[in-house]
Design an enzyme around this catalytic site. Structure first.
Site, mmCIF file in Angstrom:
data_model
loop_
_atom_site.group_PDB
_atom_site.id
_atom_site.type_symbol
_atom_site.label_atom_id
_atom_site.label_comp_id
_atom_site.label_asym_id
_atom_site.label_seq_id
_atom_site.Cartn_x
_atom_site.Cartn_y
_atom_site.Cartn_z
ATOM 1 N N GLY A 149 3.515 6.644 16.305
ATOM 2 C CA GLY A 149 3.219 8.025 15.895
ATOM 3 C C GLY A 149 1.801 8.062 15.355
ATOM 4 C CB ALA A 158 9.105 2.403 9.094
ATOM 5 N NE ARG A 159 12.109 6.808 4.704
ATOM 6 C CZ ARG A 159 10.837 7.154 4.486
ATOM 7 N NH1 ARG A 159 9.879 6.231 4.494
ATOM 8 N NH2 ARG A 159 10.518 8.416 4.235
ATOM 9 C CD GLU A 204 12.650 2.130 -0.755
ATOM 10 O OE1 GLU A 204 12.272 3.220 -1.217
ATOM 11 O OE2 GLU A 204 12.202 1.653 0.294
ATOM 12 C CG HIS A 236 8.812 3.753 -0.266
ATOM 13 N ND1 HIS A 236 10.044 4.157 0.167
ATOM 14 C CD2 HIS A 236 7.914 4.354 0.557
ATOM 15 C CE1 HIS A 236 9.912 4.965 1.205
ATOM 16 N NE2 HIS A 236 8.616 5.104 1.463
ATOM 17 C CB ILE A 237 2.884 2.350 -3.023
ATOM 18 C CG1 ILE A 237 2.578 0.922 -2.514
ATOM 19 C CG2 ILE A 237 3.598 2.321 -4.356
ATOM 20 C CD1 ILE A 237 1.547 0.178 -3.350
ATOM 21 N N GLY A 238 3.427 3.575 0.406
ATOM 22 C CA GLY A 238 2.654 3.837 1.629
ATOM 23 C C GLY A 238 1.646 4.968 1.502
ATOM 24 N NE ARG A 253 11.709 8.888 20.103
ATOM 25 C CZ ARG A 253 11.954 10.021 19.477
ATOM 26 N NH1 ARG A 253 13.140 10.525 19.487
ATOM 27 N NH2 ARG A 253 11.014 10.664 18.838
ATOM 28 C CB SER A 254 7.305 9.100 24.839
ATOM 29 O OG SER A 254 6.714 9.407 23.601
HETATM 30 C C1 DGY Z 1 6.921 8.969 3.738
HETATM 31 O O1 DGY Z 1 6.238 9.954 3.494
HETATM 32 O O2 DGY Z 1 7.916 9.038 4.462
HETATM 33 C C2 DGY Z 1 6.481 7.677 3.149
HETATM 34 O O3 DGY Z 1 7.446 6.709 3.274
HETATM 35 C C3 DGY Z 1 6.084 7.861 1.698
HETATM 36 O O4 DGY Z 1 5.329 6.780 1.256
#
Ligand code: DGY
Length: 329
Positions: A157, A238-239, A268, A287-289, A179-180
């Site tokens: 993405g 991601a997750r 978490e 989880h600080i992306g 996926r694509s």
């Molecule tokens: C989101 O926005 O989905 C991210 O995981 C947040 O850090």
């Protein structure tokens, strides 16, 4: 006419949510780090017109059944696996997320985590802090090179593409699975599309950026880790549930892969006794992306904007359930 009511499930800076006060009565959970208790969320949902929620809130059938006049849920995240979107659509409730505004920031963190894991930066900093640095030696805390290696991005993405751009700056070969196919990205970044198995077999760095869905749950399982190189470094921004954590632990412990950098976990927050924390070859962060001040501010502003738009009968900027438009255009 009574003002609409909005509930915010985490304490946010007042200046960021100020525009909401002009149109609504606003209530907010009073803690920055402690999540809003489920009971309170359910109670608030009963008579609210809008909810501004966090990824740690479960917005499910129970919420949608209890609500009486909820029109919009604005989730402070790009991911919305914490929300039962189809239920929301059935109840004619708009679901909004925060894409794009966090793309570059999350890519920075993902690439930073990759670098920290490969070059053992966290371990090295701890080493100095603990007074263990008694002398220079050629292979002291030697890690893996990043430049000119192969990165395999699973989930191409916007964030995946932004990570690929960073990888190009390090002269890396970029493989991706999605996926694509993303032909634009292939042209712009010289990225090569391949099957999941091919990506696992050829990548030095396997980077997970795919959303959590029924299809991607435990995508990275024992079989997947066994297909990776022994020298592979696995990064997940991601997750957590896209990974079978027991299988990852085993792969790391048995040295079937070299290391992992993890920003996300199935449950978490993780406890200090979590098995990953006993492994020297794992970097765990909370989880600080998207957690830069600028980006988090933008994310809140986008949520606020989406809520105001829906409550003023306008199309929100970043609507997840496009079907909602059919009844609310
Ligand atoms: C989101 O926005 O989905 C991210 O995981 C947040 O850090």
């Amino acid at each position: 006419m009574t003002k609409p009511k909005i509930f915010i499930s985490r304490k946010l800076r007042e200046d960021l949510i100020l525009p909401l006060y002009d149109i609504a009565h606003v209530e907010m959970w009073d803690h920055e780090e402690k999540p809003c208790p489920r009971d309170l969320l359910l109670k608030q949902a009963e008579d609210c017109d809008a909810l501004l929620t966090m990824l740690s809130d479960q917005i499910d059938r129970e919420v949608f059944t209890r609500q009486k006049r909820l029109k919009v849920v604005a989730n402070l995240a790009v991911g919305y696996d914490n929300i039962q979107v189809e239920e929301a659509t059935e109840h004619n409730i708009a679901i909004c997320n925060t894409p794009e505004v966090l793309t570059e920031t999350t890519a920075d963190l993902t690439f930073g985590l990759l670098m920290a894991t490969a070059r053992r930066i966290v371990e090295a900093a701890e080493f100095v802090k603990e007074g263990k640095w008694t002398g220079w030696s050629p292979f002291l805390l030697a890690g893996a090179d990043i430049h000119h290696k192969t990165i395999g991005i699973v989930g191409m993405g916007s964030i995946g593409e932004a990570v690929a751009r960073r990888a190009k700056g390090f002269s890396m070969e970029v493989l991706y699975h999605n996926r694509s196919r993303k032909e634009e990205a292939e042209k712009e970044l010289g990225a090569t599309y391949c099957s999941f198995d091919e990506l696992l077999a050829h990548s030095d760095f396997v980077v997970c950026l795919t959303p959590l869905t029924e299809e991607t749950k435990h995508l990275f399982n024992q079989e997947a880790f066994r297909k990776m190189k022994k020298s592979a470094i696995f990064i997940n921004a991601a997750r957590g549930a896209v990974v079978d954590e027991e299988a990852l632990y085993e792969a790391l412990e048995k040295k079937e892969i070299q290391a992992a950098g993890l920003d996300v976990f199935t449950k978490e927050p993780i406890e200090s006794t979590h098995p990953f924390l006993s492994l020297p070859n794992v970097v765990c962060i909370p989880h600080i992306g998207s957690a830069s001040i600028e980006t988090r501010e933008e994310m809140v502003r986008l949520c606020v904007d989406n809520i105001i738009r829906v409550l003023s009968h306008k199309e929100p900027k970043t609507l997840v359930n496009k079907k909602w438009l059919q009844t609310n255009a």
